[in-house]
Scaffold this motif. Structure first.
Motif, PDB file in Angstrom:
ATOM      1  N   ILE A   1       0.853  -1.188   0.000  1.00 22.09           N
ATOM      2  CA  ILE A   1       0.000   0.000   0.000  1.00 22.09           C
ATOM      3  C   ILE A   1       0.889   1.239   0.000  1.00 22.09           C
ATOM      4  CG2 ILE A   1      -1.707   1.303   1.294  1.00 22.09           C
ATOM      5  CD1 ILE A   1      -2.817  -1.328   2.294  1.00 22.09           C
ATOM      6  N   GLN A   2       0.654   2.110  -0.964  1.00 19.74           N
ATOM      7  CA  GLN A   2       1.462   3.314  -1.102  1.00 19.74           C
ATOM      8  C   GLN A   2       0.777   4.556  -0.557  1.00 19.74           C
ATOM      9  OE1 GLN A   2       2.344   3.429  -5.333  1.00 19.74           O
ATOM     10  NE2 GLN A   2       4.368   2.555  -4.988  1.00 19.74           N
ATOM     11  N   LEU A   3      -0.536   4.673  -0.784  1.00 22.52           N
ATOM     12  CA  LEU A   3      -1.260   5.890  -0.421  1.00 22.52           C
ATOM     13  C   LEU A   3      -2.595   5.530   0.201  1.00 22.52           C
ATOM     14  CD1 LEU A   3      -0.617   7.746  -3.790  1.00 22.52           C
ATOM     15  CD2 LEU A   3       0.596   8.193  -1.659  1.00 22.52           C
ATOM     16  N   ALA A   4      -3.132   6.444   1.002  1.00 28.20           N
ATOM     17  CA  ALA A   4      -4.445   6.235   1.624  1.00 28.20           C
ATOM     18  C   ALA A   4      -5.108   7.588   1.826  1.00 28.20           C
ATOM     19  CB  ALA A   4      -4.320   5.491   2.947  1.00 28.20           C
ATOM     20  N   ALA A   5      -6.439   7.572   1.947  1.00 30.80           N
ATOM     21  CA  ALA A   5      -7.192   8.806   2.170  1.00 30.80           C
ATOM     22  C   ALA A   5      -8.529   8.466   2.799  1.00 30.80           C
ATOM     23  CB  ALA A   5      -7.402   9.574   0.867  1.00 30.80           C
ATOM     24  N   PHE A   6      -8.961   9.291   3.768  1.00 32.85           N
ATOM     25  CA  PHE A   6     -10.296   9.213   4.338  1.00 32.85           C
ATOM     26  C   PHE A   6     -11.219  10.123   3.530  1.00 32.85           C
ATOM     27  CE2 PHE A   6      -8.320   7.541   8.219  1.00 32.85           C
ATOM     28  CZ  PHE A   6      -9.254   6.592   8.597  1.00 32.85           C
ATOM     29  N   VAL A   7     -12.326   9.576   3.059  1.00 36.84           N
ATOM     30  CA  VAL A   7     -13.310  10.352   2.293  1.00 36.84           C
ATOM     31  C   VAL A   7     -14.572  10.468   3.135  1.00 36.84           C
ATOM     32  CG1 VAL A   7     -14.671  10.493   0.184  1.00 36.84           C
ATOM     33  CG2 VAL A   7     -12.362   9.539   0.114  1.00 36.84           C
ATOM     34  N   PRO A   8     -15.031  11.690   3.477  1.00 39.04           N
ATOM     35  CA  PRO A   8     -16.251  11.848   4.286  1.00 39.04           C
ATOM     36  C   PRO A   8     -17.462  11.255   3.581  1.00 39.04           C
ATOM     37  CG  PRO A   8     -15.007  13.899   4.189  1.00 39.04           C
ATOM     38  CD  PRO A   8     -14.394  12.974   3.177  1.00 39.04           C
ATOM     39  N   ARG A   9     -18.322  10.622   4.352  1.00 36.98           N
ATOM     40  CA  ARG A   9     -19.565  10.071   3.809  1.00 36.98           C
ATOM     41  C   ARG A   9     -20.614  11.176   3.703  1.00 36.98           C
ATOM     42  NH1 ARG A   9     -19.378   4.401   4.180  1.00 36.98           N
ATOM     43  NH2 ARG A   9     -17.858   3.586   5.684  1.00 36.98           N
ATOM     44  N   ASP A  10     -21.544  10.995   2.786  1.00 38.77           N
ATOM     45  CA  ASP A  10     -22.658  11.939   2.666  1.00 38.77           C
ATOM     46  C   ASP A  10     -23.556  11.878   3.897  1.00 38.77           C
ATOM     47  OD1 ASP A  10     -21.773  12.753   0.179  1.00 38.77           O
ATOM     48  OD2 ASP A  10     -22.932  11.206  -0.874  1.00 38.77           O
ATOM     49  N   GLU A  11     -23.780  10.668   4.386  1.00 40.47           N
ATOM     50  CA  GLU A  11     -24.563  10.460   5.594  1.00 40.47           C
ATOM     51  C   GLU A  11     -23.851   9.420   6.453  1.00 40.47           C
ATOM     52  OE1 GLU A  11     -28.507   9.333   4.664  1.00 40.47           O
ATOM     53  OE2 GLU A  11     -29.028  11.221   3.686  1.00 40.47           O
ATOM     54  N   PRO A  12     -23.849   9.594   7.783  1.00 40.27           N
ATOM     55  CA  PRO A  12     -23.193   8.591   8.648  1.00 40.27           C
ATOM     56  C   PRO A  12     -23.816   7.219   8.445  1.00 40.27           C
ATOM     57  CG  PRO A  12     -23.686  10.587   9.885  1.00 40.27           C
ATOM     58  CD  PRO A  12     -24.363  10.740   8.551  1.00 40.27           C
ATOM     59  N   GLU A  13     -22.961   6.218   8.366  1.00 39.73           N
ATOM     60  CA  GLU A  13     -23.428   4.863   8.127  1.00 39.73           C
ATOM     61  C   GLU A  13     -23.731   4.165   9.443  1.00 39.73           C
ATOM     62  OE1 GLU A  13     -21.953   0.821   5.741  1.00 39.73           O
ATOM     63  OE2 GLU A  13     -20.948   2.742   5.467  1.00 39.73           O
ATOM     64  N   THR A  14     -24.735   3.322   9.418  1.00 36.20           N
ATOM     65  CA  THR A  14     -25.095   2.557  10.605  1.00 36.20           C
ATOM     66  C   THR A  14     -24.124   1.388  10.749  1.00 36.20           C
ATOM     67  OG1 THR A  14     -27.417   3.145  10.299  1.00 36.20           O
ATOM     68  CG2 THR A  14     -26.921   1.283  11.759  1.00 36.20           C
ATOM     69  N   ILE A  15     -23.359   1.394  11.830  1.00 37.59           N
ATOM     70  CA  ILE A  15     -22.355   0.368  12.091  1.00 37.59           C
ATOM     71  C   ILE A  15     -22.828  -0.476  13.258  1.00 37.59           C
ATOM     72  CG2 ILE A  15     -19.944  -0.102  12.630  1.00 37.59           C
ATOM     73  CD1 ILE A  15     -20.304   1.229   9.939  1.00 37.59           C
ATOM     74  N   GLY A  16     -22.883  -1.792  13.043  1.00 38.95           N
ATOM     75  CA  GLY A  16     -23.376  -2.680  14.091  1.00 38.95           C
ATOM     76  C   GLY A  16     -22.386  -2.908  15.211  1.00 38.95           C
TER      77      GLY A  16
END
Length: 832
Positions: A631-646
């Motif tokens: 893995i060379q690169l990474a990025a966090f991309v904001p979601r349009d709406e928060p996702e429901t995480i169990g």
């Protein structure tokens, strides 16, 4: 202790669109092509992605329309399976397990129950054979297809090296300098070869093959740019061939028109050549298609053709060689020097695209939004030529300003340009505001804007670091030039250094009050107002590779990773080392919307992911062996709406999604959903969705239904709903499934009838006794019941009913008891 990881690493897009030949639908309205593990269906008219069909566990290597049902599609994969799809609904009908890797797929109208595929020859390395795979017609969705018969041995693995002749009478295969033709009816195999002598323009090696649709003619492309047309190949010695030549390099692919009157060819020149009547003097060209042509496909009606390009572009062309549509995927560069950057406005990934260009890639549609020409120079495709390249990119917090750095690689004296771009709302594009030649005396290593959403543009600051041992602060100033087109420009406001060390990284704190700049093994912290040096941190041995500030509740921490394999966390309040871990971190990426930081390490040829908060030395999530590639690169991309995480351990993915790019240019992400959940489930596709488009008719129908419902409630009518009729999946599938994929009526009829039956509820013994008593007292109660009903209808509704609540329904035993109470004479109470 961290629980075992269950996140799935999935290809989220950016997969190669030129891995297999594309296919037009029978009506030429849709284009189907392989994209990594998936098959995608595009609209020819709108270029929109209509379907993403997933189910293969490895790369898709071939797609073919079912010759006996043009609404169905075959797909083959390296996972050893062939899938039959109803591509209009995106539903897999059958899966045939072959067991061997499938490298190419062919389907003929003359073969009713079989397809042809290229598989590796067992027991031999790099040897392949063309086999006929018999597809059983047994019931069921998952079937075995182990009955294989070898057609040709020693074939090439590329799908472009095998073609079938008119009406499937023969198959032709090329490999290196050999051509072999097998006739099915006569079971005769003829072999031909060309000279192996190399010329100045290349060699005679075969690169592709195509067969004439109506005549016995074979067209072959060669590495020296020539096209040979073979005839009379029924005889081993009396064959003939003619030569067409225009391409100066390898012929990548060939395709005949539907009638066979013309031949299309493409190569590395990015030019589509149309040869008329197999003549060297009658040809037309469509130039400047962008990159080398990998595949050429024709529609069944001959009105359209499409070319697949090495830069992940699909070009749709009219039959008169007029450009029609273009579908651009993620352009894969040999070296992504800009890193993965997120555009705050569009939430698109921004990285190197075409040479000298910046591509904005949409993760949702898996298509390029647009490409921005940064260098603004013509790129010359010539090996060994030093040309300007884009190396650094940074966005302001709101996405209004874009900073780019371009350089020409020179060992002694590199040429640098820093450009500042302003986003114009009217033209919806970036415009060049300031160009700064040689902002540093050496290569620029990093740059960043001060991210302060609440500040005015006057406080916007850009910081660049360079190998000339300084960092520079750039600010906006009013342009005093009367001839200037813009009111502001950028200039240098401060230059800082530390002991003549090279500046390598820089970043601002969340509130913008502090600037951290790394100088080789030392991290310095500066006041962003006075530019005073506040403190320094050091953790030898090793130079600082990455630095970042904590966010939100962890804003008092500074994180750094060294190239000697240490991850350090410093406390800015106490100016001391909070904790350190022995970890070879290649990528350090903070989440802009939470306190979490993702660190990707590389150890023993294995990439591992660690997610942590700076105030807790123990990671909240660990995933070993994240992927096979580095893995060379990474990025966090904001979601349009928060996702429901169990699960709690995946809460760090709730507001942002982590994407990473491998050294093989594969764009991947982490998902808590299975493949069936990520793609539209088949059960939902079979039924009509409740959220139908709002049309005047639907509004009128909905209003009419609401009026009926309201009238029924006012009159006190009880509407009985059949739950089985509403909820039965059998009824939905029968009514909404396309007719061409329905099972037989004898199979569906019992299921349909059973789903319509209403089960009769068993009555209790008490209710049975009550009914008997009520029948015996029927005559004496008739008048009382009529009077009671009349009184109940005349009574005003209770306040509870006016609030919209349902009244309780009495059981038969309670009604009988109520009638007995009504018959009791209470007149004796009036005497008291």
């Amino acid at each position: 202790m961290v629980a075992p990881a269950t996140l799935r690493v999935v290809r989220c897009g950016g997969s190669s669109l030129h891995g297999a030949r594309a296919v037009f639908s029978a009506d030429s309205k849709y284009l189907l092509c392989a994209s990594g593990d998936f098959v995608k269906m595009y609209s020819v008219a709108t270029e929109e992605t209509l379907r993403v069909m997933g189910g293969h566990a490895d790369l898709v290597t071939g797609i073919q329309l079912n010759p006996h049902n043009h609404m169905q599609l075959y797909s083959s994969s390296l996972d050893g399976s062939i899938k039959l799809w109803d591509f209009m609904d995106g539903i897999p009908i059958k899966t045939f397990t072959v067991g061997s890797k499938l490298l190419a797929l062919y389907a003929l109208a003359s073969s009713e129950d079989s397809v042809f595929a290229v598989i590796p020859k067992s027991g031999e390395r790099d040897t392949f054979q063309l086999v006929s795979v018999k597809l059983t017609k047994a019931a069921g969705q998952d079937l075995e297809a182990r009955e294989l018969s070898v057609v040709l041995d020693g074939v090439d693995a590329s799908p472009k090296h095998i073609a079938f002749g008119r009406e499937g009478e023969y198959v032709a295969s090329v490999k290196e300098v050999n051509l072999q033709v097998y006739f099915f009816k006569r079971k005769q195999l003829n072999r031909f070869s060309v000279s192996t002598t190399k010329t100045k323009s290349g060699n005679n090696h075969f690169t592709c093959i195509a067969c004439h649709p109506t005549e016995d003619c074979i067209a072959t492309g060669h590495a020296d740019g020539k096209i040979r047309l073979w005839r009379n190949f029924h005889h081993k010695k009396e064959y003939t061939f003619s030569t067409l030549h225009w391409h100066h390099d390898t012929v990548m692919d060939l395709a005949f028109s539907v009638e066979g009157t013309s031949l299309l060819s493409g190569g590395v020149e990015s030019v589509l050549v149309l040869w008329h009547n197999e003549s060297d003097h009658q040809k037309d060209f469509l130039p400047r298609l962008g990159s080398a042509i990998e595949y050429i496909s024709m529609s069944s009606d001959g009105a359209l053709c499409c070319t697949l390009h090495t830069d992940n572009r699909i070009t749709i062309i009219n039959s008169n060689l007029r450009f029609c549509k273009s579908i651009q995927g993620l352009i894969k560069s040999t070296d992504v020097k800009t890193g993965l950057v997120v555009d705050p406005r569009t939430k698109a990934l921004v990285l190197n695209g075409e040479p000298g260009h910046l591509q904005f890639y949409c993760l949702q549609s898996d298509q390029q939004l647009f490409s921005l020409d940064i260098v603004q120079r013509q790129y010359i495709h010539q090996a060994g030529l030093n040309q300007a390249d884009l190396v650094k990119v940074a966005f302001s917090a709101q996405g209004k300003w874009l900073a780019t750095v371009e350089e020409i690689e020179e060992e002694s004296d590199p040429e640098l340009q820093l450009k500042l771009w302003f986003y114009d709302e009217e033209t919806q594009s970036f415009k060049l505001n300031t160009r700064i030649n040689m902002p540093h005396d050496g290569h620029i290593t990093d740059m960043c804007f001060r991210d302060m959403d609440e500040l005015e543009e006057d406080s916007l600051i850009l910081v660049t670091t360079g190998r000339d041992c300084v960092f520079k602060v750039w600010v906006m100033v009013e342009d005093t030039d009367p001839e200037a087109q813009q009111s502001v420009s950028w200039s240098c406001d401060f230059v800082g250094s530390y002991h003549n060390y090279q500046a390598t990284n820089c970043c601002f704190s969340e509130d913008g009050s502090l600037l951290a700049v790394s100088f080789e093994e030392t991290v310095t912290v500066w006041d962003s107002v006075t530019w005073d040096l506040k403190c320094t941190f050091c953790h030898p041995p090793g130079k600082i590779r990455n630095i970042c500030f904590g966010r939100l509740t962890c804003s008092k921490y500074l994180i750094g990773a060294t190239d000697y394999g240490f991850l350090c966390c410093w406390n800015l309040l106490s100016c001391a080392l909070e904790w350190s871990a022995h970890l070879n971190v290649l990528v350090l990426q903070p989440d802009p919307l939470s306190e979490h930081i993702a660190a990707v390490s590389w150890l023993s040829k294995e990439s591992s992911l660690f997610v942590f908060k700076p105030n807790e030395p123990r990671p909240i999530y660990i995933q070993r062996n994240l992927c096979k590639e580095k893995i060379q690169l990474a990025a966090f991309v904001p979601r349009d709406e928060p996702e429901t995480i169990g699960s709690e351990k995946y809460l760090w993915l709730r507001r942002s999604q982590l994407f990473f790019l491998t050294d093989t240019q594969e764009l991947m992400t982490l998902s808590t959903k299975s493949l069936e959940e990520r793609l539209t489930p088949s059960s939902k596709q079979l039924a009509v969705e409740e959220s139908l488009p709002v049309t005047p008719f639907s509004l009128l129908l909905g209003k009419h239904r609401r009026q009926q419902s309201q009238e029924g409630t006012d009159l006190g009518k009880l509407v009985v709903h059949n739950k089985h009729e509403q909820d039965s999946p059998a009824v939905k599938e029968l009514l909404h499934t396309p007719a061409h994929v329905l099972p037989s009526a004898s199979f569906l009829c019992p299921i349909f009838i059973n789903s319509l039956l209403i089960s009769k509820e068993n009555k209790s013994a008490e209710e049975v006794v009550d009914e008997v008593e009520m029948e015996s007292e029927k005559t004496e109660d008739d008048s009382d019941e009529e009077r009671d009903v009349t009184e109940m209808e005349q009574e005003d509704p209770s306040p509870v009913e006016l609030l919209g609540e349902m009244t309780c329904k009495l059981s038969k035993a309670q009604e009988k008891e109520l009638r007995k109470i009504r018959k009791i004479d209470y007149s004796w109470i009036s005497a008291f």
